[in-house]
Write an enzyme that holds these catalytic residues in place. Structure first.
Site, short mmCIF file in Angstrom:
data_model
loop_
_atom_site.label_atom_id
_atom_site.label_comp_id
_atom_site.label_asym_id
_atom_site.label_seq_id
_atom_site.Cartn_x
_atom_site.Cartn_y
_atom_site.Cartn_z
N CYS A 116 4.68 -8.51 -8.30
CA CYS A 116 3.53 -8.88 -7.46
C CYS A 116 2.44 -9.53 -8.33
O CYS A 116 2.63 -10.63 -8.80
CB CYS A 116 3.03 -7.68 -6.66
SG CYS A 116 2.07 -8.20 -5.23
N HIS A 222 7.39 -5.78 -3.89
CA HIS A 222 7.28 -4.52 -4.64
C HIS A 222 8.65 -3.86 -4.74
O HIS A 222 8.96 -2.91 -4.01
CB HIS A 222 6.24 -3.60 -4.01
CG HIS A 222 4.84 -3.99 -4.38
ND1 HIS A 222 4.25 -3.55 -5.55
CD2 HIS A 222 3.95 -4.81 -3.77
CE1 HIS A 222 3.03 -4.09 -5.64
NE2 HIS A 222 2.83 -4.85 -4.58
N GLU A 224 9.71 -1.89 -6.91
CA GLU A 224 9.64 -0.48 -7.34
C GLU A 224 9.65 0.48 -6.15
O GLU A 224 10.11 1.60 -6.26
CB GLU A 224 8.41 -0.25 -8.24
CG GLU A 224 7.07 -0.05 -7.53
CD GLU A 224 6.47 -1.32 -6.95
OE1 GLU A 224 7.08 -2.40 -7.11
OE2 GLU A 224 5.39 -1.24 -6.33
#
Ligand code: MN
Length: 254
Positions: A116, A222, A224
């Site tokens: 990001c 994102h 993660e």
């Protein structure tokens, strides 16, 4: 030896909810980044955004890889622009520290994974520019890139370019992703190429031209937060940790 991966962090004011008074400023890194690195076999080290060049030079020697996390808008002066009204909050300490850190990491050929804001900072550090605000600047029908649903939910797709490194890492040509950005890449830096776009043309992933020379990957989503949603997201962390491991071995042999 497991490779050590520096994870950039942010500074965050915290409020005592009950007494409704400020508790102070805290260093904060989302556990999803830290666990993403750890589960991929790396040793995460959270890097507080203080000290600029002095701190960057001191910590970089102990890192085998660098993970640039998401967060606030980058100050547009880093790419030679004045702030537009739609620019959000910026954090001068974090911008300065990450730019210094990136300079050192690039100089030393440390594998870098940007998520990001991290993708955006990487592009700017290499000479690229950003849209300060996609909805107002693109002026056409763009997708909703700022979803309000939870982070693990995909809201749009990205098309992965055939033959790209990211395509190889994710073993995919199309990935469903979450989207929490109102900025994006405008001019791509020379040392990078596009590896994925959404259907409205927004750049959603970038990479270096030649991984044998330097390992750079950035994703606008994102990843993660989507590690449980699909292997393609976990694979990005694993590929980064493996690149860091190879870098550590080369460094030890030199
Ligand atoms: Mn998006």
């Amino acid at each position: 030896m497991a490779p050590v991966i520096g994870v950039t962090a942010t500074l965050k004011e915290d409020i005592d909810q009950i007494a409704d008074r400020p508790l102070g400023r805290f260093v904060r890194a989302d556990l999803d980044y830290v666990e993403g690195v750890a589960h991929a076999g790396g040793v995460p080290v959270v890097l507080p955004p203080v000290g600029e060049r002095r701190a960057a030079e001191a910590v970089i020697g102990g890192l085998d890889g660098l993970l640039l996390s998401g967060g606030s808008d980058l100050d547009p002066s880093y790419y030679g622009e004045k702030p537009l009204p739609e620019l959000n909050v910026t954090l001068p300490e974090r911008d300065a520290f990450e730019m210094a850190l990136l300079g050192e990491a690039l100089r030393r050929g440390i594998p870098i994974f940007g998520i990001c804001r991290g993708l955006q900072v990487l592009n700017v550090a290499l000479g690229g520019t950003l849209y300060q605000d996609l909805p107002s600047q693109l002026g056409r029908d763009i997708l909703l890139h700022r979803q309000e649903t939870p982070k693990w939910q995909a809201t749009h797709e990205v098309e992965i370019h055939e033959g790209s490194w990211v395509g190889g890492i994710t073993s995919s040509t199309c990935v469903k992703v979450n989207s929490y950005h109102h900025q994006g890449i405008k001019d791509l830096a020379d040392g990078l190429r596009v590896s994925a776009r959404s259907s409205d043309g927004v750049i959603e992933a970038i990479e270096s031209h030649d991984f044998s020379e330097r390992w750079l990957v950035g994703v606008q989503w994102h990843a993660e937060a989507m590690r449980d949603a699909g292997a393609e997201h976990r694979n990005l962390f694993e590929a980064h940790v493996q690149a860091a491991e190879r870098h550590a071995l080369r460094r030890a042999a030199a």
